[in-house]
Design a protein around this motif. Structure first.
Motif, PDB file in Angstrom:
ATOM      1  N   ALA A 121     -21.478-140.915  43.108  1.00 32.62           N
ATOM      2  CA  ALA A 121     -22.292-140.270  44.135  1.00 32.62           C
ATOM      3  C   ALA A 121     -22.494-141.263  45.271  1.00 32.62           C
TER       4      ALA A 121
ATOM      5  N   ARG B 111     -33.562-147.309  45.808  1.00 30.24           N
ATOM      6  CA  ARG B 111     -34.028-147.716  44.475  1.00 30.24           C
ATOM      7  C   ARG B 111     -34.631-149.101  44.557  1.00 30.24           C
TER       8      ARG B 111
ATOM      9  N   TYR C 241     -25.117-145.966  28.093  1.00 35.54           N
ATOM     10  CA  TYR C 241     -25.427-144.903  29.052  1.00 35.54           C
ATOM     11  C   TYR C 241     -24.490-143.700  28.855  1.00 35.54           C
TER      12      TYR C 241
ATOM     13  N   ASP D 113     -40.982-134.555  37.954  1.00 35.34           N
ATOM     14  CA  ASP D 113     -40.577-135.975  38.024  1.00 35.34           C
ATOM     15  C   ASP D 113     -41.798-136.839  37.777  1.00 35.34           C
TER      16      ASP D 113
ATOM     17  N   GLY E 140     -35.531-138.038  42.783  1.00 28.95           N
ATOM     18  CA  GLY E 140     -34.508-139.084  42.786  1.00 28.95           C
ATOM     19  C   GLY E 140     -33.429-138.795  43.828  1.00 28.95           C
ATOM     20  N   TYR E 141     -32.437-139.651  43.824  1.00 29.04           N
ATOM     21  CA  TYR E 141     -31.373-139.596  44.851  1.00 29.04           C
ATOM     22  C   TYR E 141     -30.641-138.247  44.834  1.00 29.04           C
ATOM     23  N   ILE E 142     -29.973-137.938  43.741  1.00 27.84           N
ATOM     24  CA  ILE E 142     -29.175-136.698  43.722  1.00 27.84           C
ATOM     25  C   ILE E 142     -30.096-135.482  43.597  1.00 27.84           C
TER      26      ILE E 142
ATOM     27  N   VAL F 161     -40.207-136.272  31.223  1.00 27.08           N
ATOM     28  CA  VAL F 161     -39.225-135.323  30.680  1.00 27.08           C
ATOM     29  C   VAL F 161     -39.244-135.314  29.138  1.00 27.08           C
TER      30      VAL F 161
ATOM     31  N   LEU G   1     -38.890-143.705  39.051  1.00 25.73           N
ATOM     32  CA  LEU G   1     -37.806-144.264  39.866  1.00 25.73           C
ATOM     33  C   LEU G   1     -37.664-143.530  41.207  1.00 25.73           C
ATOM     34  N   GLY G   2     -38.200-142.345  41.298  1.00 27.19           N
ATOM     35  CA  GLY G   2     -38.034-141.533  42.509  1.00 27.19           C
ATOM     36  C   GLY G   2     -39.194-141.715  43.479  1.00 27.19           C
TER      37      GLY G   2
ATOM     38  N   LYS H  42     -25.249-139.724  27.444  1.00 21.71           N
ATOM     39  CA  LYS H  42     -24.919-138.509  28.202  1.00 21.71           C
ATOM     40  C   LYS H  42     -23.999-137.586  27.396  1.00 21.71           C
TER      41      LYS H  42
ATOM     42  N   PHE I 223     -31.763-133.726  36.036  1.00 24.35           N
ATOM     43  CA  PHE I 223     -31.292-135.026  36.545  1.00 24.35           C
ATOM     44  C   PHE I 223     -32.032-136.196  35.906  1.00 24.35           C
TER      45      PHE I 223
HETATM   46  N1  LIG Z   1     -25.780-141.896  41.085  1.00 25.75           N
HETATM   47  C1  LIG Z   1     -24.596-141.680  40.520  1.00 25.75           C
HETATM   48  O1  LIG Z   1     -23.555-142.107  41.045  1.00 25.75           O
HETATM   49  C2  LIG Z   1     -24.494-140.869  39.233  1.00 25.75           C
HETATM   50  C3  LIG Z   1     -23.216-140.696  38.673  1.00 25.75           C
HETATM   51  C4  LIG Z   1     -23.114-139.940  37.500  1.00 25.75           C
HETATM   52  C5  LIG Z   1     -24.232-139.365  36.940  1.00 25.75           C
HETATM   53  N2  LIG Z   1     -25.458-139.542  37.494  1.00 25.75           N
HETATM   54  C6  LIG Z   1     -26.623-138.886  36.859  1.00 25.75           C
HETATM   55  O2  LIG Z   1     -27.313-138.141  37.847  1.00 25.75           O
HETATM   56  C7  LIG Z   1     -28.707-138.105  37.560  1.00 25.75           C
HETATM   57  C8  LIG Z   1     -29.487-138.522  38.785  1.00 25.75           C
HETATM   58  O3  LIG Z   1     -29.049-139.813  39.208  1.00 25.75           O
HETATM   59  P1  LIG Z   1     -29.676-140.508  40.498  1.00 25.75           P
HETATM   60  O4  LIG Z   1     -28.651-141.478  40.970  1.00 25.75           O
HETATM   61  O5  LIG Z   1     -30.217-139.474  41.409  1.00 25.75           O
HETATM   62  O6  LIG Z   1     -30.866-141.339  39.806  1.00 25.75           O
HETATM   63  P2  LIG Z   1     -32.349-141.654  40.325  1.00 25.75           P
HETATM   64  O7  LIG Z   1     -32.830-142.798  39.503  1.00 25.75           O
HETATM   65  O8  LIG Z   1     -32.390-141.757  41.799  1.00 25.75           O
HETATM   66  O9  LIG Z   1     -33.171-140.349  39.910  1.00 25.75           O
HETATM   67  C9  LIG Z   1     -33.671-140.128  38.617  1.00 25.75           C
HETATM   68  C10 LIG Z   1     -35.030-139.444  38.741  1.00 25.75           C
HETATM   69  O10 LIG Z   1     -35.512-139.153  37.428  1.00 25.75           O
HETATM   70  C11 LIG Z   1     -36.874-139.534  37.354  1.00 25.75           C
HETATM   71  N3  LIG Z   1     -37.170-139.895  35.955  1.00 25.75           N
HETATM   72  C12 LIG Z   1     -36.667-140.946  35.252  1.00 25.75           C
HETATM   73  N4  LIG Z   1     -37.178-140.961  34.008  1.00 25.75           N
HETATM   74  C13 LIG Z   1     -38.023-139.889  33.933  1.00 25.75           C
HETATM   75  C14 LIG Z   1     -38.855-139.373  32.890  1.00 25.75           C
HETATM   76  N5  LIG Z   1     -38.932-139.964  31.695  1.00 25.75           N
HETATM   77  N6  LIG Z   1     -39.571-138.256  33.153  1.00 25.75           N
HETATM   78  C15 LIG Z   1     -39.503-137.649  34.372  1.00 25.75           C
HETATM   79  N7  LIG Z   1     -38.750-138.102  35.384  1.00 25.75           N
HETATM   80  C16 LIG Z   1     -38.022-139.221  35.165  1.00 25.75           C
HETATM   81  C17 LIG Z   1     -37.024-140.713  38.307  1.00 25.75           C
HETATM   82  O11 LIG Z   1     -38.360-140.909  38.742  1.00 25.75           O
HETATM   83  C18 LIG Z   1     -36.074-140.335  39.437  1.00 25.75           C
HETATM   84  O12 LIG Z   1     -36.735-139.606  40.439  1.00 25.75           O
HETATM   85  C19 LIG Z   1     -28.911-139.007  36.350  1.00 25.75           C
HETATM   86  O13 LIG Z   1     -28.999-138.187  35.209  1.00 25.75           O
HETATM   87  C20 LIG Z   1     -27.649-139.851  36.309  1.00 25.75           C
HETATM   88  O14 LIG Z   1     -27.341-140.245  35.008  1.00 25.75           O
HETATM   89  C21 LIG Z   1     -25.609-140.288  38.643  1.00 25.75           C
END
Ligand SMILES: NC(=O)c1ccc[n+]([C@@H]2O[C@H](COP(=O)([O-])OP(=O)(O)OC[C@H]3O[C@@H](n4cnc5c(N)ncnc54)[C@H](O)[C@@H]3O)[C@@H](O)[C@H]2O)c1
Length: 334
Positions: free
Chosen positions: A171, A184, A142, A33, A12-14, A53, A37-38, A146, A74
């Protein structure tokens, strides 16, 4: 010997940016993963284990196979509006997923967890900037999932897991080398949506609300560059490995920008006019979220280096030009 770290959501992104930072710091990031979504193409710094997960047995197998010394978690669902419409799916992935992971860590004796939390655990803050000791009163599903995960991870201390929760603010930006970035299928975040509108990928871009009690009437958020966030995870991991106490840390910069200020930066980075059509305010959207990042600074040594607005907008635009080649033929070249 190189230490392996299991990174759930590493495609995923982060998560992908964290894998890059871990590799740079000498760890082997193992991306766990399901690719729901990634992107497989964003896993570049270590092996990929394709799994869900919520699958405790698969997590245990991955932890054992790679002799992982720690986990960065993540993998989650994170769209606020969707969480209100589909709470069961959010509790299932976020809460059940985290519990399966904690159980797998206990079963394999994996001691350290860095958990992706969010400013959404604070809800509508009573005081700004927001410190970690502020009231925890999430206003959406959400944020509630968390917060439950944070508490569950802390409670698993009795079973031998030491966890740090990192509460991210917004982020933003992309890898300065343009190897990875934000992409996404259904985008909800301001900067990528603005850029996708410029590139002709979406046609419903709107500013949600222009009657907030802020100087220009739009909502104010604390934007942190994803490369700085990624580095924060390496610092949190080292902190745990050096015997640091479990706890929560804000990852933000300590000042905010309004939606209109962000759109001005997007216009400057792209060299294009950025339309800002006014839309309705979304339910449960706080007026202002700005972090007090002093605990992360003093305890983890967290010093954002890429989080000025110009760098955020320019790295994001550079990435979007690659991720979303212009569909909008009438747009002048940026
Ligand atoms: N983007 C932001 O601004 C932000 C802010 C606060 C917190 N977060 C938290 O950071 C984390 C990452 O966020 P992101 O923006 O990179 O999201 P993202 O959707 O880009 O990445 C999430 C990843 O998790 C994987 N995933 C989802 N469900 C899954 C499952 N059941 N089993 C295995 N893999 C699974 C997806 O394929 C994806 O690669 C999340 O937990 C999110 O809640 C993000």
């Amino acid at each position: 010997m190189t230490q392996a770290v299991l990174v759930t959501g590493g495609a995923g992104y982060i998560g992908a940016h964290a894998c890059k930072a871990l590799a740079k710091a000498g760890y082997l990031p193992v991306a766990y993963d399901d690719l729901s979504l990634g992107h497989a193409a964003h896993i570049k710094w270590g092996p990929h284990v394709q799994g869900d997960v919520r699958d405790r047995a698969a997590l245990e197998a991955a932890l054992r196979a790679h002799k992982a010394v720690a986990v960065i978690h993540f993998a989650a669902l994170s769209a606020v509006g969707e969480s209100m419409a589909e709470p069961a799916r959010y509790y299932d992935t976020n809460v059940r997923g985290t519990m399966a992971l904690l159980d797998a860590m206990v079963a394999t004796g994996t001691p350290h967890l860095v958990f992706s939390s969010t400013a959404a655990v604070y809800g509508e803050p009573e005081k700004l900037p927001i410190s970690e000791d502020a009231a925890l009163a999430p206003v959406n599903v959400y944020g509630r999932t968390k917060l439950i995960c944070e508490r569950m991870a802390a409670d698993y201390g009795v079973h031998g897991v030491k966890a740090v929760a990192l509460r991210y603010f917004n982020a933003s930006g992309a890898d300065p080398d343009t190897e990875i970035g934000e992409k996404r299928a259904a985008e909800t975040h301001l900067i990528p949506r603005a850029m996708m509108a410029l590139q002709g990928y979406i046609h419903d871009f709107q500013v949600f609300g222009s009657d907030f009690p802020t100087p220009d009437g739009t909502a104010i958020r604390d934007y942190i560059h994803v490369t700085d966030l990624a580095e924060g995870h390496v610092l949190a991991l080292r902190y745990l490995q050096n015997g640091g106490d479990p706890g929560a840390f804000n990852l933000g910069v300590g000042h905010g920008y309004s939606v209109l200020e962000i759109l001005k930066a997007v216009a400057a980075a792209s060299g294009r006019e950025m339309p800002a059509p006014k839309g309705a305010r979304r339910a449960g959207d706080p007026n202002m979220l700005v972090a007090d990042p002093s605990r992360a600074r003093t305890t983890l040594g967290f010093e954002p280096a890429h989080s000025d607005l110009k760098t955020i907008a320019e790295t994001a635009w550079k990435w979007h030009r690659i991720a979303h080649p212009a569909r909008n033929d009438s747009a002048p070249p940026g």
